[in-house]
Scaffold this active site. Structure first.
Site, short mmCIF file in Angstrom:
data_model
loop_
_atom_site.label_atom_id
_atom_site.label_comp_id
_atom_site.label_asym_id
_atom_site.label_seq_id
_atom_site.Cartn_x
_atom_site.Cartn_y
_atom_site.Cartn_z
N GLN A 230 0.83 -1.20 0.00
CA GLN A 230 0.00 0.00 0.00
C GLN A 230 0.87 1.25 0.00
O GLN A 230 0.36 2.36 -0.04
CB GLN A 230 -0.89 0.02 1.25
CG GLN A 230 -1.95 -1.06 1.29
CD GLN A 230 -2.66 -1.13 2.62
OE1 GLN A 230 -2.67 -2.16 3.26
NE2 GLN A 230 -3.27 -0.04 3.07
N PHE B 101 -5.85 -4.08 3.37
CA PHE B 101 -6.56 -3.89 4.64
C PHE B 101 -5.67 -3.31 5.73
O PHE B 101 -5.93 -3.52 6.92
CB PHE B 101 -7.20 -5.21 5.11
CG PHE B 101 -8.08 -5.85 4.07
CD1 PHE B 101 -9.25 -5.23 3.67
CD2 PHE B 101 -7.74 -7.06 3.48
CE1 PHE B 101 -10.06 -5.80 2.70
CE2 PHE B 101 -8.54 -7.64 2.51
CZ PHE B 101 -9.71 -7.02 2.11
N GLU C 61 0.53 -1.78 4.63
CA GLU C 61 1.03 -0.41 4.78
C GLU C 61 2.51 -0.44 5.13
O GLU C 61 3.29 0.36 4.63
CB GLU C 61 0.23 0.35 5.84
CG GLU C 61 0.70 1.80 5.98
CD GLU C 61 -0.19 2.69 6.84
OE1 GLU C 61 -1.36 2.34 7.07
OE2 GLU C 61 0.29 3.74 7.29
N ARG D 208 -5.13 6.71 17.34
CA ARG D 208 -6.44 6.72 16.68
C ARG D 208 -7.50 6.04 17.55
O ARG D 208 -8.69 6.40 17.49
CB ARG D 208 -6.39 6.10 15.28
CG ARG D 208 -7.64 6.37 14.45
CD ARG D 208 -7.51 5.92 13.01
NE ARG D 208 -6.97 6.95 12.15
CZ ARG D 208 -7.70 7.89 11.52
NH1 ARG D 208 -9.03 7.90 11.65
NH2 ARG D 208 -7.14 8.79 10.75
N ARG E 173 -7.67 -1.91 8.86
CA ARG E 173 -8.93 -1.19 8.61
C ARG E 173 -9.54 -0.57 9.89
O ARG E 173 -10.06 -1.30 10.74
CB ARG E 173 -9.92 -2.14 7.96
CG ARG E 173 -10.95 -1.47 7.07
CD ARG E 173 -11.70 -2.50 6.29
NE ARG E 173 -12.49 -1.89 5.23
CZ ARG E 173 -13.12 -2.57 4.28
NH1 ARG E 173 -13.06 -3.89 4.26
NH2 ARG E 173 -13.81 -1.95 3.36
N PHE F 254 -7.67 1.22 11.98
CA PHE F 254 -6.40 1.71 12.53
C PHE F 254 -6.53 2.08 14.02
O PHE F 254 -6.17 3.18 14.42
CB PHE F 254 -5.99 2.94 11.69
CG PHE F 254 -4.52 3.25 11.68
CD1 PHE F 254 -3.63 2.51 10.93
CD2 PHE F 254 -4.02 4.32 12.41
CE1 PHE F 254 -2.27 2.84 10.88
CE2 PHE F 254 -2.66 4.65 12.39
CZ PHE F 254 -1.78 3.90 11.62
N GLU G 204 -12.68 2.62 5.48
CA GLU G 204 -12.64 2.02 6.81
C GLU G 204 -13.94 2.13 7.62
O GLU G 204 -14.30 1.18 8.32
CB GLU G 204 -11.51 2.64 7.63
CG GLU G 204 -10.12 2.37 7.09
CD GLU G 204 -9.09 3.29 7.72
OE1 GLU G 204 -9.07 4.49 7.37
OE2 GLU G 204 -8.33 2.82 8.56
N1 MTE Z 1 -11.28 -2.84 0.22
C1 MTE Z 1 -10.74 -3.91 -0.41
N2 MTE Z 1 -11.48 -4.56 -1.33
N3 MTE Z 1 -9.47 -4.33 -0.13
C2 MTE Z 1 -8.69 -3.69 0.81
O1 MTE Z 1 -7.54 -4.09 1.04
N4 MTE Z 1 -8.55 -1.87 2.46
C3 MTE Z 1 -9.29 -0.97 3.34
C4 MTE Z 1 -10.34 -0.19 2.55
N5 MTE Z 1 -11.11 -1.08 1.74
C5 MTE Z 1 -9.24 -2.57 1.50
C6 MTE Z 1 -10.55 -2.16 1.15
C7 MTE Z 1 -8.45 -0.01 4.06
S1 MTE Z 1 -7.68 -0.51 5.47
C8 MTE Z 1 -8.31 1.28 3.64
S2 MTE Z 1 -7.42 2.40 4.54
C9 MTE Z 1 -8.91 1.76 2.40
O2 MTE Z 1 -9.65 0.75 1.72
C10 MTE Z 1 -7.82 2.27 1.48
O3 MTE Z 1 -8.29 2.68 0.25
P1 MTE Z 1 -8.98 4.11 0.00
O4 MTE Z 1 -8.24 5.12 0.81
O5 MTE Z 1 -8.81 4.30 -1.45
O6 MTE Z 1 -10.39 3.96 0.43
N1 HPA Z 2 -4.35 5.83 9.34
C1 HPA Z 2 -3.80 4.87 8.58
N2 HPA Z 2 -2.52 4.75 8.37
C2 HPA Z 2 -1.71 5.64 8.95
C3 HPA Z 2 -2.20 6.67 9.76
C4 HPA Z 2 -3.59 6.77 9.96
O1 HPA Z 2 -4.11 7.67 10.66
N3 HPA Z 2 -1.14 7.37 10.20
C5 HPA Z 2 -0.05 6.78 9.67
N4 HPA Z 2 -0.39 5.73 8.92
MO1 MOS Z 3 -6.08 1.28 6.18
S1 MOS Z 3 -5.83 0.40 8.03
O1 MOS Z 3 -5.66 2.85 6.84
O2 MOS Z 3 -4.68 0.74 5.39
#
Ligand code: MTE
Ligand code: HPA
Ligand code: MOS
Length: 775
Positions: free
Chosen positions: A209, A240, A244, A322, A354, A356, A725
């Site tokens: 990510q 998810f 990261e 968080r 997801r 966090f 999330e």
């Molecule tokens: N949806 C799918 N299908 N797969 C994933 O890995 N990750 C989640 C969410 N939805 C995820 C998902 C998480 S932890 C985050 S932070 C956000 O998607 C990241 O993508 P976005 O910022 O574009 O929503």
């Molecule tokens: N959310 C998700 N990932 C992150 C954050 C947060 O607030 N800060 C640093 N990495």
């Molecule tokens: Mo989502 S836990 O912020 O990758």
């Protein structure tokens, strides 16, 4: 040209456009790293993992490893030209390979590089390792008992006079809740492939990510500059949060081997090694002391959030921060003091997942709401409503940000009506009276989730847009695709901006070579940040094209209109492709780098004050369950959800995110249980022992709706809101419904205080406690 021109009639923004990879996912043609054609001579690496939770390494005998068939060589800390570290917190506390000590069962000791993956994997088990065991502790309570060593500085949030608030409250309750962790269980596990280039260069394909962080880590271990490392990621099979930071290790190992032997190298752990050696959601134990009155209004909250951080800092600081930022969920506390404890444990270093930390913070809030409701003999929904943030008053959070966009009242009222909550609750109360074995429960829980990285500098993004002479478009940005639909949303933004079809826009794989210094695609911010950056790039090119068209057709710039398919310059319509061709011939630049930084936000961690979130996303859910009081087995019979995504960029994608988030949250809170044995070994490291929800676990009645009237009060891209999330936390209503069903056994007079995950065993134990209390 007006920056906010009228929307184009055939705009693809705000429409249910299917995921760009949808057909490929179904057909099996979407390419993941393990599907890529390997360069000739690709070697394969595999990690050897420690089999002690905490020990000194006395010696390692590699003779059998090196003599095994196909082995090219081994990689240890001594083979690292740069730093033996992949710590994302830059605290230098996360070695690639252990040296003198191991700090958890599963810590990488060394890597074997062989001609085939199977040879590397078999050889990795052949080392003779001699350990001298040290004392270890693996969970929150043991870590607290051992002195509570922290992996990183704690956070404290405080507002109001907590001592006076607690002392003056008519009722007082103390308790704790243990909230379990969660494995990410992405379909595609961790993987990296590195291809060496000339000089210091290396290209890394990583399931990450956070390509820019992988770039930094690879540069750090190889002692080379960032410009020598290119990181590419077309898509992940789920991240998810688990990707990261946790991909750093694998990318570093692949790159080390690639440079050492000047051969491409790929590394992909088995599922059980992936589950053992990579971090998960933090489990928490929250100890609380709450004062409240007869109406159920909270006067004061004092709580400590102990979290199993694992052996290194990783993201445990920001994750536990968080949790505190969501200690309020949607509730106003007149006086509050919350403190984080990211505890050092001899377990794998826990990480982003997801929400966090937010979900754990909110689960604790729902726990004291429930305690108060059963203490007073009221419907928990009444207590929830009594404590919601006000619209104009009672709206300051524990971190001193004022909640300015509060729509929780409308969300909850609408859902309460559409789900027929009151009538169904009444029916369930009477059903339970007449049903000695099966008991039902229903609950409505709210969600309020803060949007923005709390690391303020992360809230920036870049994009790179090229238009070619034939009018076709290349779109690159810093966000990564993990299934969430970010790529299609940003492509929609661009197609909308230029008034072209989505087929004109080619979505490029993410690479550090096109957009530098990117943030992790995380904190649900992907479309907010990258959508705006792409929009900014489009704006620049459009300004140039508008000026060009005005000159060419001898009209004022104000007479140039962007319409679907091209521009209208006075009386002349110019198709987009022709416009591009003529711009090229007239030496107009057809490429632009866009940039965006989130406005308004600031945060001072030392004082615990600021405005860390640009806005909040809201939602609510109602769950109904049936439990069997003889076995603890249960079913989730019906779920209704109303969720806020502002003005949706893509309702189909967003509903998918809400459904998926809810089900993933339900898994976390009900069946997914992580068990470490007394030696510190994770015993639930495969689907046989770790139960994620199946398609058949989706509730038979599952009504998911977006709050269509919601528009982001802030000028985000298309006035949308982040969706990734927040929906995970909608699953809290399942826990609360199970609680009600259990509480029914003792006439709803005692709070059941179920820890999560609420497995059938925990339901059964709860029922037994209720029977005991009833006498
Ligand atoms: N949806 C799918 N299908 N797969 C994933 O890995 N990750 C989640 C969410 N939805 C995820 C998902 C998480 S932890 C985050 S932070 C956000 O998607 C990241 O993508 P976005 O910022 O574009 O929503
Ligand atoms: N959310 C998700 N990932 C992150 C954050 C947060 O607030 N800060 C640093 N990495
Ligand atoms: Mo989502 S836990 O912020 O990758």
């Amino acid at each position: 040209m007006n920056k906010h021109e009228a929307p184009i009639a055939l705009a693809s923004l705000h429409t249910s456009t299917r995921h760009d990879s949808g057909p490929k996912h179904v057909a099996g043609t979407a390419e993941y790293i393990d599907d890529m054609i390997e360069p000739a001579g690709t070697a394969h690496a595999y990690l050897a993992l420690s089999t002690r939770a905490h020990a000194e390494i006395v010696s390692i005998d590699y003779a059998a490893v090196k003599a095994a068939p196909g082995v090219i060589g081994i990689l240890t800390a001594e083979d690292i030209p740069g730093e033996n570290d992949v710590s994302p917190s830059h605290k230098h506390d996360e070695p690639v390979f252990a040296t003198d000590k191991v700090h958890f069962w599963g810590q990488p000791l060394f890597a074997v590089v062989a001609e085939t993956r199977d040879q590397a994997r078999r050889a990795a088990h052949l080392a003779k390792v001699e350990y001298r065991e040290l004392q270890h502790h693996t969970d929150v309570r043991a870590a607290q008992a051992a002195g509570g060593k922290l992996v990183t500085e704690p956070l404290k949030l405080e507002r109001g006079d907590i001592e006076a608030g607690l002392a003056a409250a008519p009722h007082r309750l103390k308790g704790s809740i243990a909230i379990g962790g969660q494995d990410h269980f992405y379909l595609e596990g961790h993987i990296a492939m590195a291809v060496p280039g000339e000089d210091e260069d290396v290209t890394v394909f990583s399931s990450t990510q956070h390509p820019s962080e992988v770039q930094l880590m690879v540069a750090q271990v190889l002692a080379i500059r960032h410009h020598a490392v290119t990181v590419n990621v077309r898509r992940m099979g789920g991240g998810f949060g688990g990707k990261e930071t946790q991909g750093n290790l694998f990318a570093a190992v692949a790159a080390l081997a690639a440079k050492k032997w000047n051969r491409a190298c790929k590394i992909r752990p088995d599922r059980d090694d992936d589950m053992t050696a990579t971090g998960k959601r933090h489990d928490f134990v929250v100890d609380y002391d709450v004062g409240y009155d007869d109406s159920g209004k909270i006067h004061a909250v004092d709580a400590v959030y102990g979290a199993r951080a694992g052996f290194s800092s990783d993201l445990s600081g920001p994750v536990t921060d968080r949790a505190l930022f969501h200690a309020d969920n949607a509730y106003w506390y007149p006086a509050v003091r919350v403190r984080s404890e990211p505890l050092y444990t001899n377990t794998v270093s826990n990480t982003a997942f997801r929400g966090f930390g937010g979900p754990q913070g909110m689960m604790a809030a729902e726990r004291w709401i429930e305690d108060i409701a059963y203490g007073l003999g009221k419907d928990p929904l009444e207590i929830r409503k009594a404590n919601f943030y006000g619209l104009d008053t009672n709206n300051v959070t524990p971190y001193h940000q004022t909640v300015e966009d509060n729509i929780i009242h409308r969300i909850v009222d609408e859902l309460e009506a559409s789900a027929d909550y009151q009538a169904r609750r009444a029916a369930i109360l009477s059903y339970n009276q007449g049903s000695p074995i099966l008991k039902k429960g229903i609950a409505l829980t709210p969600v309020k989730f803060g949007i923005s990285f709390t690391a303020t500098w992360y809230n920036q993004a870049g994009a790179l847009v090229h238009i070619y002479k034939d009018g076709s478009i290349h779109l690159s940005h810093g966000g990564t695709e993990m299934g969430q639909g970010l790529y299609i949303k940003v492509a929609q933004v661009l197609a909308d901006a230029f008034g072209v079809g989505l087929d004109v826009v080619k979505i490029m794989a993410t690479t550090t070579g096109k957009v530098p210094n990117t943030s992790a695609t995380a904190a649900s911010s992907g479309s907010d940040l990258n959508g705006m950056a792409a929009y900014d790039a489009a704006r620049q090119i459009k300004e140039r094209l508008t000026a060009h068209a005005a000159k060419l057709h001898q009209v004022a710039e104000a007479e140039v209109q962007w319409v679907q398919g091209g521009i209208q310059a006075g009386a002349t319509f110019v198709p987009f492709a022709e416009l591009a061709a003529s711009a090229y011939l007239n030496r107009v630049q057809l490429s632009a780098a866009g940039f965006y930084q989130t406005p308004k936000i600031h945060w001072d961690r030392a004082t615990g004050r600021g405005h860390p979130f640009y806005y909040f996303a809201y939602g609510a859910s109602v769950s109904e369950v049936t439990i069997d009081t003889l076995t603890g087995e249960y079913t989730v019979d019906r779920v209704d959800i109303l969720h806020d995504v502002g003005k949706s960029l893509n309702p189909a994608i967003d509903i998918g995110q809400v459904e998926g988030g809810f089900i993933q949250g339900m898994g976390w809170l009900t069946t997914e249980e992580l068990v470490w044995d007394d030696k510190g070994q994770l015993r639930t490291k495969a689907p046989s022992t770790y139960k994620i929800p199946l398609a058949s676990d989706v509730p038979p009645v599952f009504n998911v709706k977006l709050a269509e009237w919601s528009v982001n009060a802030e000028p985000t891209i298309g006035r949308s809101k982040a969706v990734g999330e927040p929906p995970l936390m909608l699953a809290m209503s399942v826990v609360e419904a199970l609680s009600m069903a259990v509480a029914s056994v003792a006439d709803y007079r005692i709070a059941p205080r179920l820890d999560t995950p609420v497995t059938p065993e925990r339901v059964l134990m709860g029922v037994q406690r209720m029977k005991g209390a009833r006498g």
